[in-house]
Scaffold this motif. Structure first.
Motif, short mmCIF file in Angstrom:
data_model
loop_
_atom_site.label_atom_id
_atom_site.label_comp_id
_atom_site.label_asym_id
_atom_site.label_seq_id
_atom_site.Cartn_x
_atom_site.Cartn_y
_atom_site.Cartn_z
N ASP A 123 90.26 11.81 -24.47
CA ASP A 123 91.21 12.89 -24.45
C ASP A 123 91.40 12.96 -22.91
O ASP A 123 92.29 13.39 -22.52
N TYR A 124 90.14 12.78 -22.10
CA TYR A 124 90.32 12.93 -20.77
C TYR A 124 89.63 12.01 -19.98
O TYR A 124 88.37 12.02 -19.85
N PRO A 125 90.24 10.82 -19.62
CA PRO A 125 89.62 9.68 -19.26
C PRO A 125 89.57 9.65 -17.52
O PRO A 125 90.58 10.00 -17.00
N LYS A 126 88.56 8.69 -17.18
CA LYS A 126 88.62 8.47 -15.67
C LYS A 126 88.92 9.85 -14.73
O LYS A 126 89.50 9.93 -13.69
N LEU A 127 88.21 11.02 -15.09
CA LEU A 127 88.18 12.21 -14.31
C LEU A 127 87.36 11.92 -13.17
O LEU A 127 86.10 11.49 -13.02
N THR A 128 87.93 12.50 -12.09
CA THR A 128 86.70 12.55 -10.77
C THR A 128 85.82 13.63 -11.10
O THR A 128 85.79 14.69 -12.00
N TYR A 129 84.58 13.32 -10.23
CA TYR A 129 83.38 14.30 -10.40
C TYR A 129 84.20 15.85 -10.30
O TYR A 129 83.56 16.69 -11.46
N ASP A 130 84.68 16.20 -9.48
CA ASP A 130 85.08 17.52 -9.28
C ASP A 130 86.06 18.14 -10.37
O ASP A 130 85.86 19.33 -10.75
N LYS A 131 87.16 17.27 -10.83
CA LYS A 131 87.77 17.88 -11.87
C LYS A 131 87.06 17.78 -13.23
O LYS A 131 87.25 18.67 -13.89
#
Length: 596
Positions: A123-131
């Motif tokens: 559902d939420y791929p390859k998110l940055t750490y902060d996001k």
């Protein structure tokens, strides 16, 4: 939220772990009791807590085992399935190598296996750490700990071995400032955390302003009376001198400078030279006396020779007389040593004073020579140069005074700022006092619930009287206390020992979690150990409590232990045992690989 399942892309090395929603035990079995080279405390129970923390997006740290032994774990991808407070599930995918690239997948059923799910199907791929951290915070929705994010609550939900030394302060906050954790504890206990936070911040601001004031005061120097007024007076006088010199330069008339030079020569320079010569004369005279005194040898006196002389004269020289003389000689020697030390010290002081005076005399004689040269000179150009030089020096002094006036203005501003901050701090301290009184008097406060839960736990498990309390210290901050009390409700030192500290930490965590049963709060507690410090009866009482009470309040309780710490006859169900580790080969470890 609760922990539902933890698995990886390498199930042959790290087997999936499934948790129930109530009581869970991670048990370490000692199978090789006669092998003294085996360590039953190195099976992976504590590593599991670190791994869970990694799953909740703890920042990479060089001491975390995954990164400390990066070469062993670089190919691992972990999946953390958690149950949200709304009943749905969220799986977090995080690899060791690309640990700042996070994947989220929401689902309605538990115990899923998303190892082979394509990146695009998350559902939420390859998110940055902060996001990812912000999004996870919104999913967990722990409104009861706002304005803190979920990481603070998770830190207290995961009590590792080093976190049992203090009930309220975790090891990670040991080197930090009180601001990093005390307002949060105050908030959890039901107090107004904003006031607590403001009080710490205001104190830091006051200290910062005080340091600035000290630096500014050093730069400007010390003055008797009002520094600004004295600087203004000095600026006025120097400005008049500068105008007078500039006027002489403009009209090429140096009569005033001649007059000033004569006055300075007669009134200032000559008088100071005369006074210094007089002082130097007396100092040299005193120095000679000291040197003569230093060169004198002490009088020699022998009681044995005196006794012989008395005998020859037919006079009795008794032992008591000899003893008195010996004591007198010893006293005289001590005085002589002290006197010699004093003479050397005074000689050194006088020599330095003479050196300083001689240096000043050289300086004054040089200045006198210049003044005489100025007076006897008939060359207007030379006088022009000399007056210009004086004007330059005065202008420099004027600029210095103006700079000090600027600093003086900054000092006034800082003092005003300090007064304002101090007044604000006093107001906040009063708010903390009023809030504390209100919370303590409330019959429905979260603070009252936590206190009652803690007291119940201590009584039921340890058969002792336990208490949680607070007090406002001299700085206006809240201090937190928890432990055993005597008949007069005073804290005893018994709870300070290692034997009870750990179980009191456990009791506090459970007391808080049970009190937040109807609020958006963490719904799991992970305690790495706890039984090892208790006797058999207390172990039984604790296990009975842990296996029943938390689940009644919707809390998932995860406990790690060694089977040798279990009382005889205690057995766990298959549902309660989330993971079994043992010391008989690598297959018994959390990661089925050679230990590191």
């Amino acid at each position: 939220m609760k922990i539902s399942k933890i698995y990886s892309n390498k199930p042959d090395i790290f087997e999936p772990i499934e948790f129930n929603e109530g009581f869970n035990v991670i048990i370490g079995q000692i199978r090789l009791r006669d092998d003294k080279n085996k360590d039953s405390h190195n099976l992976g129970k504590s590593k599991l807590a670190e791994l869970i923390d990694f799953g909740f997006l703890k920042k990479r740290h060089k001491e975390t085992f995954l990164f400390k032994h990066m070469s062993r774990f670089t190919e691992f991808v972990f999946f953390f399935e958690i149950k949200l407070n709304d009943g749905t599930y969220l799986t977090i995918r995080r690899s060791v190598e690309k640990n700042t690239q996070i994947f989220f997948k929401k689902h309605s059923a538990k115990f899923q296996d998303y190892r082979f799910l394509e990146d695009s199907d998350w559902d939420y791929p390859k998110l940055t750490y902060d996001k990812a951290k912000l999004l996870l915070d919104s999913f967990l929705n722990l409104t009861s700990i706002s304005p803190w994010d979920y990481r603070m609550a998770v830190s207290y939900a995961l009590r590792k071995q080093d976190d049992f030394n203090d009930i309220f302060q975790l090891k990670k906050f040991g080197r930090g400032k009180d601001l990093s954790w005390k307002p949060y504890i105050g908030h959890i206990l039901g107090f107004n955390a904003e006031n607590l936070k403001n009080n710490y911040e205001l104190k830091a601001s006051i200290e910062k302003v005080a340091a600035q004031l000290t630096d500014l005061q050093k730069e400007i120097g010390l003055y008797q009376g009002d520094e600004e007024e004295m600087l203004q007076d000095a600026l006025s006088l120097k400005s008049q001198d500068a105008k007078a010199l500039q006027k002489q330069l403009d009209i090429l008339n140096f009569d005033d400078s001649d007059t000033e030079a004569v006055e300075e020569l007669s009134e200032n320079i000559d008088e100071e030279i005369e006074e210094l010569n007089r002082v130097r004369y007396y100092l040299k005279s005193d120095l000679k006396k000291l040197r003569r005194a230093e060169s004198k040898q002490p009088v020699s006196f022998s009681t044995d020779k005196t006794k012989k002389l008395f005998t020859e004269a037919g006079i009795l020289f008794g032992d008591q007389i000899k003893k008195s003389y010996d004591e007198l000689l010893e006293f005289n020697n001590k005085i002589t040593v002290e006197r010699t030390r004093f003479v050397k010290l005074q000689t050194s002081v006088l020599e330095q004073q003479i050196i300083d005076i001689s240096s000043r005399l050289t300086e004054l004689n040089s200045l006198k020579s210049k003044q005489v040269s100025f007076l006897t000179s008939t060359d207007s150009f030379e006088k022009y140069k000399e007056v210009s030089k004086r004007l330059l020096l005065i202008s420099t002094e004027i600029n210095s005074i103006r700079r000090k006036l600027e600093i003086s203005e900054q000092i006034k501003e800082r003092k005003s700022q300090s007064r304002t901050l101090s007044n604000q701090k006093n107001d906040v301290i009063e708010k903390i006092r009023v809030d504390r009184d209100s919370v303590m008097q409330s019959e429905t406060s979260i603070y009252k619930s936590i206190k009652e839960n803690f007291t119940t736990f201590v009584k039921r498990v340890l058969d002792k009287d336990g208490r949680i309390s607070t007090e406002q210290n001299g700085e206006g901050n809240l201090m937190y206390h928890a432990g055993f009390v005597d008949g007069e409700f005073n804290y005893t030192s018994e709870s300070d020992g290692c034997s009870y500290k750990k179980i009191l930490c456990i009791g506090y965590d459970l007391a808080v979690n049970l009190a937040y049963v109807n609020k958006d709060f963490v719904r799991f507690i992970y305690h790495d150990g706890g039984l090892e410090t208790l006797d058999t009866r207390k172990k039984l009482e604790f296990l009975n409590y842990a296996r029943n009470i938390p689940e009644l309040f919707g809390t998932q309780y995860i406990l790690t232990l060694i089977d040798s710490d279990l009382p005889d006859g205690v057995e766990f169900t298959d549902e309660e045992i989330a993971l079994t580790l043992h010391d008989n080969g690598d297959n018994g470890l959390l990661f089925k690989m050679p230990s590191w």
